[in-house]
Design an enzyme around this catalytic site. Sequence first.
Site, PDB file in Angstrom:
ATOM      1  N   ASP A 477       0.833  -1.203   0.000  1.00 49.72           N
ATOM      2  CA  ASP A 477       0.000   0.000   0.000  1.00 49.72           C
ATOM      3  C   ASP A 477       0.869   1.254   0.000  1.00 49.72           C
ATOM      4  O   ASP A 477       2.063   1.210   0.328  1.00 49.72           O
ATOM      5  CB  ASP A 477      -0.889  -0.038   1.253  1.00 49.72           C
ATOM      6  CG  ASP A 477      -2.207   0.706   1.058  1.00 49.72           C
ATOM      7  OD1 ASP A 477      -2.303   1.514   0.117  1.00 49.72           O
ATOM      8  OD2 ASP A 477      -3.128   0.480   1.857  1.00 49.72           O
ATOM      9  N   ASP A 547     -10.945   2.138  -2.923  1.00 54.42           N
ATOM     10  CA  ASP A 547     -11.460   1.824  -1.584  1.00 54.42           C
ATOM     11  C   ASP A 547     -12.980   1.789  -1.583  1.00 54.42           C
ATOM     12  O   ASP A 547     -13.590   1.382  -0.592  1.00 54.42           O
ATOM     13  CB  ASP A 547     -10.966   2.853  -0.561  1.00 54.42           C
ATOM     14  CG  ASP A 547      -9.567   2.511  -0.070  1.00 54.42           C
ATOM     15  OD1 ASP A 547      -9.133   1.361  -0.272  1.00 54.42           O
ATOM     16  OD2 ASP A 547      -8.906   3.388   0.507  1.00 54.42           O
TER      17      ASP A 547
HETATM   18  C1  GLA Z   1      -5.735   1.881   2.156  1.00 57.68           C
HETATM   19  C2  GLA Z   1      -6.181   0.687   1.343  1.00 57.68           C
HETATM   20  C3  GLA Z   1      -7.219  -0.098   2.100  1.00 57.68           C
HETATM   21  C4  GLA Z   1      -6.658  -0.540   3.433  1.00 57.68           C
HETATM   22  C5  GLA Z   1      -6.164   0.664   4.211  1.00 57.68           C
HETATM   23  C6  GLA Z   1      -5.425   0.239   5.458  1.00 57.68           C
HETATM   24  O1  GLA Z   1      -6.741   2.830   2.259  1.00 57.68           O
HETATM   25  O2  GLA Z   1      -6.663   1.090   0.110  1.00 57.68           O
HETATM   26  O3  GLA Z   1      -7.628  -1.206   1.344  1.00 57.68           O
HETATM   27  O4  GLA Z   1      -5.610  -1.443   3.206  1.00 57.68           O
HETATM   28  O5  GLA Z   1      -5.299   1.472   3.447  1.00 57.68           O
HETATM   29  O6  GLA Z   1      -4.952   1.300   6.182  1.00 57.68           O
END
Ligand code: GLA
Length: 727
Positions: A477, A547
């Site tokens: 990420d 997300d």
């Molecule tokens: C990002 C990712 C999510 C999750 C969060 C965790 O927003 O896109 O899928 O993994 O971080 O903090």
Amino acid sequence: MKIAADEKKKVFLLHTKNTTYGIAIIDDRYVGHLYYGRYLEDADIRYLLREDEGPRTPSVNLREKGAFLDCAPMEYPETGMGDYRESALCIRDARGFRASELFYEGYEILNGKPGLEGLPASWGSREDCMTLKIFCRDEVLGMKVTLLYSVFEESDVITRSVLVENQGKEPFYIEKVLSACLDMDDRDFQVLGLFGSWARERHIQRMDLGYGRQNLASFKGESSHQEHPFLALVTPETTQDTGEVYAMNFVYSGNFLAQAEKSQFDSVRMLMGIHPEGFTWKLEPGACFTAPETVLVYSDQGLGHMTRTFHDFYRNHLIRSPYLHKKRPILINNWEATYFDFDEKKLLEIAKDASELGIEMLVMDDGWFGKRNLDDSSLGDWYVNEEKIKGGLNALVENVKKLGMKFGIWIEPEMISPDSELYRQHPDWAIQIPGRSITQSRAQYVLDLSRDEVVDGVYEKIAAVIRSADISYVKWDMNRQLTTMGSCCLPGDRQGELYHRYMLGVYKMQERLLADFPDLLLENCSGGGARFDAGMLYYSPQIWCSDDTDAIERLAIQEGTALLYPVSAMGAHVSVCPNHSVGRVTPFETRGDVALLGTFGYELDITKLSPEEKALVKEQVKKYHQYNDLIREGDYYRLASYRENGYYDSWMIVEKDKSRALLFYVQVRARANAKSRMLRLKGLDPQRRYLAEEKEYQGNTLLQAGIRIPAEMGDFRSRLVEIREIP
Ligand code: GLA
């Protein structure tokens, strides 16, 4: 011949199956652009340069330099000598003067395609492609510039990039180095691009190209949620199936500029490359700078053909992962299920229920390390929090494996929390400008990956975690943009290199991860889909798309993403309702059907599902196994867009040999007093006979008259129809 060089006429023609790209040397000096478009058999096209026509103002003198440069079609225009359209190259010499003038020196043609040092790039064998190198020189600077063109004949793709070498005695500064420029003759164009926001990534946007400049750009240090390193110029009548499209896509994940400009003479210049904002690169004598690659696609059969050209090209010549052609394990991720509130017991409960329903991998998301119970600490402290994961990581993974499942883990290696042991030990590892407070975003700073010791230090910690247990998958990420750009280790006149050096550091780390763990399935992610780009696809076969997991919001996000990128790369999951991003309630079936157009998985607390919902999970798992080979490898056709019609969305995946297809239909809004809809299909063989929903059809009937889709009661209803050839 893919590349033909006519030394007498000083013309180069680059041919793919359906396109031709022409370059000509003007006045024995300048590298001019002749043509790009539909395949031309006739090589005698030098007249397209209009060499005998003068510009109207300010002079009729045909070769007065300023006037000439400002209207001649150029392959790689520069700042400072009279071309006032946007330039592709700007050099400042050691004395502070900003100008360069490239004169043609020679060329070389080779089979295959050389790699680009430290950068992601498409690849191909000697049979797949040929490369033309055009060498140019600026005598005053002692600068050699190589324009690289690789021609992928079967794929119908041309790629471009540029090498800048300092062969002089003094250093000079590159203030701008774009990767591709296309000067086109007057034509009415519209600009088509992808625009969005967090949780609303890559919505398609189309507008008329007027005089002046229109661009899409990022200087956030990532390709970004907001604008996308892709630009297409389309003729106004262009649809999915007809019309002309000139498209450029950047194989890079950092700052970019994608621009179209219509000039006073109605010519159109299209450009793509690293954004010059915040960029300067000092080039010492003997050093070479490599600009990232731009992929060029031309289609005279509308957007659909462009899409399928990109999909095939990226599947055949960009994504390297051994998982590309494999069914990926159906995963369940605990993020939306628990956020930070979990322990090993909770994860095992999820894994147990998931395994019983046929889910194949548990992914432990953010919150397993350091003392991270919220998003305000511990990035950089990459060791397991044994208060949460009692017994340690290896024990958890072994218990998950006993359930017959694989195990995956979330990491965010590029970041450092101010509240972390790592930051307390190495405060200088954060990107920062001395004397200024560092901008926090999601309570985190960004690591200075331009420094090898930072890359090595963080990589070793991550690698130790992966080695410590049987980890099959990593979700990498990156959750914030870059600000206060400064590195403690770069001298003043090199601070402008930080954005690009940061990207080189990210690429280096991912390359090392894949070399050390060749069986690892890597999924990239960036606060959802802020780094869903061709650069990252070189490292990971899949990227988390957004997300926002709401099935209806995903229609536009996945439509825009699939405009360019293979659907096998789109991370898509079924989540709970009311949806956490928009509060919408949609049928469980619809959530499953929309997530099938991607890698497919779950992101919910499966222990809380009702027996009916659990039964639906089993059915969805079955559908995934039944259809994923087709979805992953087939041809994608867009039939309708909810974005445009306000009622329904529809797409199809057709097997390459046209023997089978899958139709997806989502009735987003129900209408009162509605009749069934006759939906015309695409991609099938008109002559063959097909079976769909127990009725026989001739292919041509489905293409011309359509299949009948009944109107249903209720919003957000989906329908999946398999179409099979009757042997
Ligand atoms: C990002 C990712 C999510 C999750 C969060 C965790 O927003 O896109 O899928 O993994 O971080 O903090």
